[in-house]
Design a protein around this motif. Sequence first.
Motif, mmCIF file in Angstrom:
data_model
loop_
_atom_site.group_PDB
_atom_site.id
_atom_site.type_symbol
_atom_site.label_atom_id
_atom_site.label_comp_id
_atom_site.label_asym_id
_atom_site.label_seq_id
_atom_site.Cartn_x
_atom_site.Cartn_y
_atom_site.Cartn_z
ATOM 1 N N ASP A 141 -6.056 4.206 -2.574
ATOM 2 C CA ASP A 141 -5.409 4.635 -1.339
ATOM 3 C C ASP A 141 -5.834 3.740 -0.187
ATOM 4 O OD1 ASP A 141 -7.976 5.498 -0.535
ATOM 5 O OD2 ASP A 141 -7.622 7.509 -1.332
ATOM 6 N N ALA A 142 -5.251 3.997 0.984
ATOM 7 C CA ALA A 142 -5.501 3.157 2.154
ATOM 8 C C ALA A 142 -6.950 3.237 2.614
ATOM 9 C CB ALA A 142 -4.559 3.549 3.295
ATOM 10 N N VAL A 189 -0.671 -0.608 -4.500
ATOM 11 C CA VAL A 189 -1.770 0.358 -4.497
ATOM 12 C C VAL A 189 -1.189 1.726 -4.192
ATOM 13 C CG1 VAL A 189 -3.932 1.051 -3.402
ATOM 14 C CG2 VAL A 189 -3.428 -1.378 -3.747
ATOM 15 N N ASP A 190 -1.403 2.680 -5.086
ATOM 16 C CA ASP A 190 -0.860 4.025 -4.884
ATOM 17 C C ASP A 190 -1.787 5.036 -5.574
ATOM 18 O OD1 ASP A 190 2.052 5.218 -3.982
ATOM 19 O OD2 ASP A 190 1.091 6.453 -5.519
ATOM 20 N N VAL A 212 -9.985 -1.668 -4.570
ATOM 21 C CA VAL A 212 -9.008 -2.122 -5.572
ATOM 22 C C VAL A 212 -8.231 -3.366 -5.143
ATOM 23 C CG1 VAL A 212 -8.716 0.167 -6.591
ATOM 24 C CG2 VAL A 212 -7.282 -0.508 -4.647
ATOM 25 N N ALA A 213 -8.397 -3.790 -3.899
ATOM 26 C CA ALA A 213 -7.685 -4.970 -3.398
ATOM 27 C C ALA A 213 -8.667 -5.900 -2.693
ATOM 28 C CB ALA A 213 -6.569 -4.552 -2.436
ATOM 29 N N THR A 264 0.849 -1.191 0.000
ATOM 30 C CA THR A 264 0.000 0.000 0.000
ATOM 31 C C THR A 264 0.884 1.241 0.000
ATOM 32 O OG1 THR A 264 -0.134 0.118 2.421
ATOM 33 C CG2 THR A 264 -1.760 -1.243 1.297
ATOM 34 N N GLY A 265 0.595 2.163 -0.897
ATOM 35 C CA GLY A 265 1.439 3.340 -1.021
ATOM 36 C C GLY A 265 2.813 3.006 -1.556
ATOM 37 N N GLY A 266 2.886 1.950 -2.358
ATOM 38 C CA GLY A 266 4.177 1.431 -2.817
ATOM 39 C C GLY A 266 4.871 2.265 -3.862
#
Length: 271
Positions: free
Chosen positions: A91-92, A62-63, A98-99, A41-43
């Motif tokens: 985003d988180a 996910v970014d 998305v996940a 996440t935020g990679g």
Amino acid sequence: MSDPMRPRASLRTAVVWEVLQDALDRRVKATGRESLDVLDTGGGSGNFAVPVARLGHRVTVVDPSPNALFALERRAAEAGVADRVKGVQGDAHGLFDVAERGAYDAVLCHGVLEYVDDPAEGVRNAVAALRPEGVLSLLAAGLGGAVLARALAGHFKEARQALDDPNGRWGSGDPVPRRFTAEQLTALAEGAGLRVGAVHGVRVFADLVPGVLVDTEPGALEALLKLEEAAAELPAFHSVATQLHVLAETGETGETAETGGVNETSEAGEA
């Protein structure tokens, strides 16, 4: 230490990479599968995702930044792991748009909690994405490192403001919305039902040492890397680290005792 993380930039990532690679290796042994499913996440552009994919694992990044995801795609292609890296915009907060829930053996949450409105929700979402007995890697900005850096730069009022501010900010020009102590970051993980296996200080010295010393002194880079690794596990240095890393696991597997790090669980502090 793995080759992808050995350049000079590894001063910022070496400690986390060592801990993360060991955790993934243990999950491989525990699951009996050679390839794990990892969520980053935020990679961003893949500083960790690509090296993880080079180990043979499947990584979903996910970014929120399209530019970062474009750079990720290019980096993965250049590394020959495009088939194992997938980038999705998100985003988180809306992670499960998305996940998948409960679909990952490991989740990386690096440089995310500083920017989300609710850090506790961010951690809960990361945990919800894990399979049973999964691993969560948390990396966030450390309060003490920021205070020390402002003081050493001669900005004593800003250092004091960061020390007193609930979010650890040194002023309106501070680009980081929130910083954490080791106790706060650990409490977030425990509050989400995780067992904390290790806490490490990251960039304890690297951000304070003039680059010219590292670049010109023979053997200085390797010596500084070893110093960072040695200090990372000592609680005394967590309070002055630029970043803090927490490795935590779900389930009652007892694997946390094998992380080789310092168990610093705490019920004190809230982010």
